[in-house]
Design a protein around this motif. Structure first.
Motif, mmCIF file in Angstrom:
data_model
loop_
_atom_site.group_PDB
_atom_site.id
_atom_site.type_symbol
_atom_site.label_atom_id
_atom_site.label_comp_id
_atom_site.label_asym_id
_atom_site.label_seq_id
_atom_site.Cartn_x
_atom_site.Cartn_y
_atom_site.Cartn_z
ATOM 1 N N LEU A 238 0.853 -1.190 0.000
ATOM 2 C CA LEU A 238 0.000 0.000 0.000
ATOM 3 C C LEU A 238 0.885 1.235 0.000
ATOM 4 O O LEU A 238 1.912 1.271 0.695
ATOM 5 N N ALA A 239 0.498 2.244 -0.767
ATOM 6 C CA ALA A 239 1.195 3.530 -0.762
ATOM 7 C C ALA A 239 0.267 4.590 -0.174
ATOM 8 O O ALA A 239 -0.883 4.729 -0.610
ATOM 9 N N ALA A 240 0.772 5.322 0.808
ATOM 10 C CA ALA A 240 -0.017 6.391 1.438
ATOM 11 C C ALA A 240 0.753 7.698 1.337
ATOM 12 O O ALA A 240 1.931 7.762 1.707
ATOM 13 N N GLU A 241 0.075 8.732 0.808
ATOM 14 C CA GLU A 241 0.685 10.058 0.674
ATOM 15 C C GLU A 241 0.332 10.916 1.885
ATOM 16 O O GLU A 241 -0.787 10.858 2.397
ATOM 17 N N PHE A 242 1.314 11.739 2.301
ATOM 18 C CA PHE A 242 1.106 12.628 3.440
ATOM 19 C C PHE A 242 1.583 14.036 3.100
ATOM 20 O O PHE A 242 2.516 14.218 2.305
ATOM 21 N N ALA A 243 0.944 15.006 3.720
ATOM 22 C CA ALA A 243 1.303 16.408 3.496
ATOM 23 C C ALA A 243 2.513 16.828 4.319
ATOM 24 O O ALA A 243 3.016 17.931 4.163
ATOM 25 N N SER A 244 2.977 15.959 5.214
ATOM 26 C CA SER A 244 4.182 16.250 5.991
ATOM 27 C C SER A 244 4.819 14.948 6.443
ATOM 28 O O SER A 244 4.132 13.921 6.607
ATOM 29 N N GLN A 319 -3.951 10.611 0.506
ATOM 30 C CA GLN A 319 -4.390 9.587 -0.438
ATOM 31 C C GLN A 319 -3.803 8.245 -0.020
ATOM 32 O O GLN A 319 -2.639 8.166 0.398
ATOM 33 N N VAL A 320 -4.593 7.206 -0.118
ATOM 34 C CA VAL A 320 -4.151 5.852 0.198
ATOM 35 C C VAL A 320 -4.475 4.966 -0.987
ATOM 36 O O VAL A 320 -5.636 4.869 -1.407
ATOM 37 N N VAL A 321 -3.439 4.307 -1.549
ATOM 38 C CA VAL A 321 -3.632 3.501 -2.753
ATOM 39 C C VAL A 321 -3.035 2.114 -2.535
ATOM 40 O O VAL A 321 -1.811 1.953 -2.549
ATOM 41 N N PRO A 322 -3.885 1.101 -2.326
ATOM 42 C CA PRO A 322 -3.353 -0.267 -2.223
ATOM 43 C C PRO A 322 -3.054 -0.833 -3.603
ATOM 44 O O PRO A 322 -3.787 -0.579 -4.566
ATOM 45 N N ALA A 323 -1.968 -1.576 -3.705
ATOM 46 C CA ALA A 323 -1.647 -2.238 -4.975
ATOM 47 C C ALA A 323 -2.691 -3.301 -5.269
ATOM 48 O O ALA A 323 -3.188 -3.976 -4.367
ATOM 49 N N GLU A 324 -3.012 -3.462 -6.533
ATOM 50 C CA GLU A 324 -4.035 -4.427 -6.916
ATOM 51 C C GLU A 324 -3.479 -5.832 -7.082
ATOM 52 O O GLU A 324 -4.211 -6.821 -6.956
ATOM 53 N N ASP A 325 -2.165 -5.908 -7.350
ATOM 54 C CA ASP A 325 -1.597 -7.240 -7.572
ATOM 55 C C ASP A 325 -0.106 -7.207 -7.250
ATOM 56 O O ASP A 325 0.458 -6.177 -6.865
ATOM 57 N N ALA A 326 0.528 -8.356 -7.433
ATOM 58 C CA ALA A 326 1.943 -8.483 -7.121
ATOM 59 C C ALA A 326 2.810 -7.597 -8.014
ATOM 60 O O ALA A 326 3.834 -7.070 -7.577
ATOM 61 N N ALA A 327 2.412 -7.414 -9.255
ATOM 62 C CA ALA A 327 3.208 -6.597 -10.176
ATOM 63 C C ALA A 327 3.270 -5.147 -9.703
ATOM 64 O O ALA A 327 4.341 -4.524 -9.711
ATOM 65 N N GLU A 328 2.127 -4.596 -9.282
ATOM 66 C CA GLU A 328 2.131 -3.226 -8.748
ATOM 67 C C GLU A 328 2.944 -3.148 -7.466
ATOM 68 O O GLU A 328 3.656 -2.165 -7.221
ATOM 69 N N SER A 329 2.847 -4.164 -6.645
ATOM 70 C CA SER A 329 3.618 -4.191 -5.407
ATOM 71 C C SER A 329 5.110 -4.186 -5.698
ATOM 72 O O SER A 329 5.880 -3.452 -5.085
ATOM 73 N N ASP A 330 5.527 -5.018 -6.649
ATOM 74 C CA ASP A 330 6.951 -5.090 -7.004
ATOM 75 C C ASP A 330 7.451 -3.751 -7.530
ATOM 76 O O ASP A 330 8.599 -3.368 -7.279
ATOM 77 N N LEU A 331 6.599 -3.035 -8.271
ATOM 78 C CA LEU A 331 6.995 -1.736 -8.809
ATOM 79 C C LEU A 331 7.253 -0.740 -7.674
ATOM 80 O O LEU A 331 8.244 0.001 -7.702
ATOM 81 N N LEU A 332 6.384 -0.742 -6.670
ATOM 82 C CA LEU A 332 6.584 0.155 -5.531
ATOM 83 C C LEU A 332 7.838 -0.211 -4.755
ATOM 84 O O LEU A 332 8.596 0.670 -4.320
ATOM 85 N N LEU A 333 8.095 -1.492 -4.583
ATOM 86 C CA LEU A 333 9.296 -1.910 -3.861
ATOM 87 C C LEU A 333 10.555 -1.569 -4.650
ATOM 88 O O LEU A 333 11.574 -1.194 -4.071
ATOM 89 N N GLN A 334 10.474 -1.691 -5.967
ATOM 90 C CA GLN A 334 11.618 -1.310 -6.798
ATOM 91 C C GLN A 334 11.925 0.169 -6.641
ATOM 92 O O GLN A 334 13.093 0.578 -6.589
ATOM 93 N N ALA A 335 10.888 0.991 -6.551
ATOM 94 C CA ALA A 335 11.093 2.429 -6.341
ATOM 95 C C ALA A 335 11.831 2.672 -5.036
ATOM 96 O O ALA A 335 12.759 3.489 -4.965
ATOM 97 N N ARG A 336 11.445 1.965 -3.993
ATOM 98 C CA ARG A 336 12.121 2.127 -2.709
ATOM 99 C C ARG A 336 13.565 1.656 -2.787
ATOM 100 O O ARG A 336 14.475 2.316 -2.249
ATOM 101 N N ARG A 337 13.818 0.546 -3.454
ATOM 102 C CA ARG A 337 15.186 0.040 -3.551
ATOM 103 C C ARG A 337 16.081 0.969 -4.367
ATOM 104 O O ARG A 337 17.298 0.967 -4.195
ATOM 105 N N LEU A 338 15.490 1.763 -5.244
ATOM 106 C CA LEU A 338 16.274 2.695 -6.063
ATOM 107 C C LEU A 338 16.599 3.994 -5.335
ATOM 108 O O LEU A 338 17.334 4.830 -5.869
ATOM 109 N N SER A 339 16.072 4.177 -4.135
ATOM 110 C CA SER A 339 16.164 5.477 -3.469
ATOM 111 C C SER A 339 17.598 5.986 -3.340
ATOM 112 O O SER A 339 17.900 7.125 -3.731
ATOM 113 N N LEU A 340 18.488 5.176 -2.788
ATOM 114 C CA LEU A 340 19.845 5.649 -2.547
ATOM 115 C C LEU A 340 20.589 5.891 -3.863
ATOM 116 O O LEU A 340 21.342 6.862 -3.985
#
Length: 471
Positions: A238-244, A319-340
């Protein structure tokens, strides 16, 4: 004192040191001994900034335990320092060469020796890549949880040396909790086994835990018995956006206080999100001030995500957006792994901190980092293993600008001081190495330093194992 003993022997026994290569070749194949300076200099550094490194006299790439023993016997006889290395993905200078040392690269010892579904263990050599082990045990219905962001490159030996963590530590714990036993070559070349293969065992002092996180300063890990778990269901994110960032950290506290057990709970600030988008065009929401990723690998992850989504909304998520499937989940995790990696592109150079604070102080930590960035006029992006309170404030700067480099170093130190003030630690998973030696002394105090040096003296009386690191 340790370094002075090495230097004294180096000067008084120059002839023996000059014969170092010949002595090594007496027990090693020619291809395992590298002396070309154009090659050996490429082994001088890990990935840390502001960490000095010397020129290795030789690089050795053993393939067997006996070859490692020969290297250590030779080094002890000639009083030559030895710097153990894995993939050199470390971020504290812990694998940096010292002048005239033997670099002992263990990347060729890369065999998975055993996988036992009954005992739920794997026996591996130190050069096994983390991701390779994870995929191998998965074929047996098993799971090796520690997963550093560099898991496609980093080695198990390096993970053990720095007691590394990863994205799933909030539920499954860090490397130290999965190391059951070790085979270690000591400074004088003797082979010692610690720990066990069994699920239980309390015989004697826990020397296995002593070696985990010791950064190669007490011995050379040549084999490890690792605990495995049953393979869990595929996780949903799940991805959740925050204003702070403060609101996002409040959500983290509410999630943990509510008894939820996410398999992952990660945070990316606005700077990090933008950097990832710029690098990989992933379409993350750049309007957010903080993006919180939560995952569950339970039998009904959608229900768990819905519950955590409600907690996030109560904490102020826009905003709160849950991934619909494993592919969307993997995409979000890839974004996190690319952070550094992405933050490195902001200014070309980064200093990556890994201060860990109590979860209840996570918001104060991020607020403090923002103040420090403003004070020094720098871009500092933060990604974090939020569920652990383990933050990675990443100082972005131009290494060619002396003033900016100075400000980067000073801001880095202020971030570590802030972490200690908040009841935290200077390193949650990257280790001390060269970068944080002064800060280790501040954290553990003079008595702690004295006791740790005494332990070092027992295992390495000549001071040849990774000298200049930790203390």
């Amino acid at each position: 004192m340790i370094m002075s003993r090495i230097e004294t022997h180096r000067h008084t026994d120059a002839v023996a040191t000059g014969n170092l290569t010949d002595r090594l070749l007496a027990g090693l194949p020619v291809e395992a001994v590298l002396v070309d300076p154009d090659v050996t200099t490429s082994y001088a550094n890990d990935m840390a900034s502001f960490c000095p490194a010397g020129a290795p006299a030789v690089v050795v790439l053993p393939r067997t335990v006996e070859e490692v023993q020969h290297v250590m016997r030779t080094a002890s006889e000639l009083r030559v320092p030895v710097v153990p290395q894995g993939a050199r993905t470390g971020l504290s200078g812990g694998a940096n060469a010292t002048e005239g040392c033997i670099v002992l690269s263990l990347t060729k010892m890369d065999r998975i020796l055993e996988i036992s579904p009954v005992d739920r263990i794997a026996v591996v050599e130190p050069g096994v890549i983390n991701a390779a082990l994870s995929r191998a045990v998965e074929e047996h219905g098993l799971y090796y949880p520690p997963d550093p962001s560099s898991w496609e490159m980093c080695t198990i030996g390096g993970n053990i040396g720095t007691a590394s963590g990863g994205l799933c530590c909030v539920k499954y714990g860090v490397t130290a909790e999965y190391v059951l036993g070790l085979d270690v070559v000591l400074a004088d070349g003797r082979l010692m086994s610690t720990g066990r293969r069994t699920a239980k065992g309390v015989a004697g002092y826990d020397l296995t835990r002593l070696f985990v996180g010791s950064e190669g300063s007490l011995g050379i890990v040549v084999r490890a018995v690792l605990a495995l778990r049953p393979k869990p269901p595929r996780q949903l994110v799940l991805a959740a956006e925050f204003a702070s960032a403060t609101a996002a950290c409040d959500a983290v506290c509410r999630i943990m206080e509510g008894g939820h057990v996410p398999s992952l709970l990660e945070l990316m600030d606005r700077t990090t999100v933008k950097a990832v988008n710029d690098l990989a065009h992933m379409g993350l929401p750049e309007t957010t001030e903080a993006l919180l990723l939560a995952a569950f690998d339970t039998p009904d992850p959608a229900a768990d995500l819905a519950a955590v989504g409600a907690v996030c909304e109560a904490a102020g998520a826009t905003q709160v957006v849950p991934a619909e499937d494993a592919a969307e989940s993997d995409l979000l995790l890839q974004a996190r792994r690319l952070s550094l990696t992405a933050l490195e592109t902001v200014k070309g150079t980064t200093m990556i901190d890994d201060v860990c604070v109590p979860r209840s102080r996570l918001g104060a930590m991020l607020e403090g980092v923002e103040r420090i960035a403003g004070k020094y006029g720098l871009t500092i992006g933060v990604c974090a293993h939020a569920g652990d309170g383990n933050t990675h404030p990443t100082v972005c700067f131009d290494a060619a600008d002396p003033d900016e480099s100075r400000r980067a170093r000073e801001s880095f130190d202020e971030i570590m001081a802030l972490g200690l003030e908040l009841g935290g630690t200077i390193t949650g998973e990257h280790g001390v190495g060269v970068l944080k030696k002064e800060w280790l002394a501040r954290e553990i105090g003079p008595v702690g330093v004295e006791m740790q040096r005494a332990v070092k003296q027992v295992f390495d009386p000549l001071g040849i194992l990774n000298p200049g690191k930790l203390f």
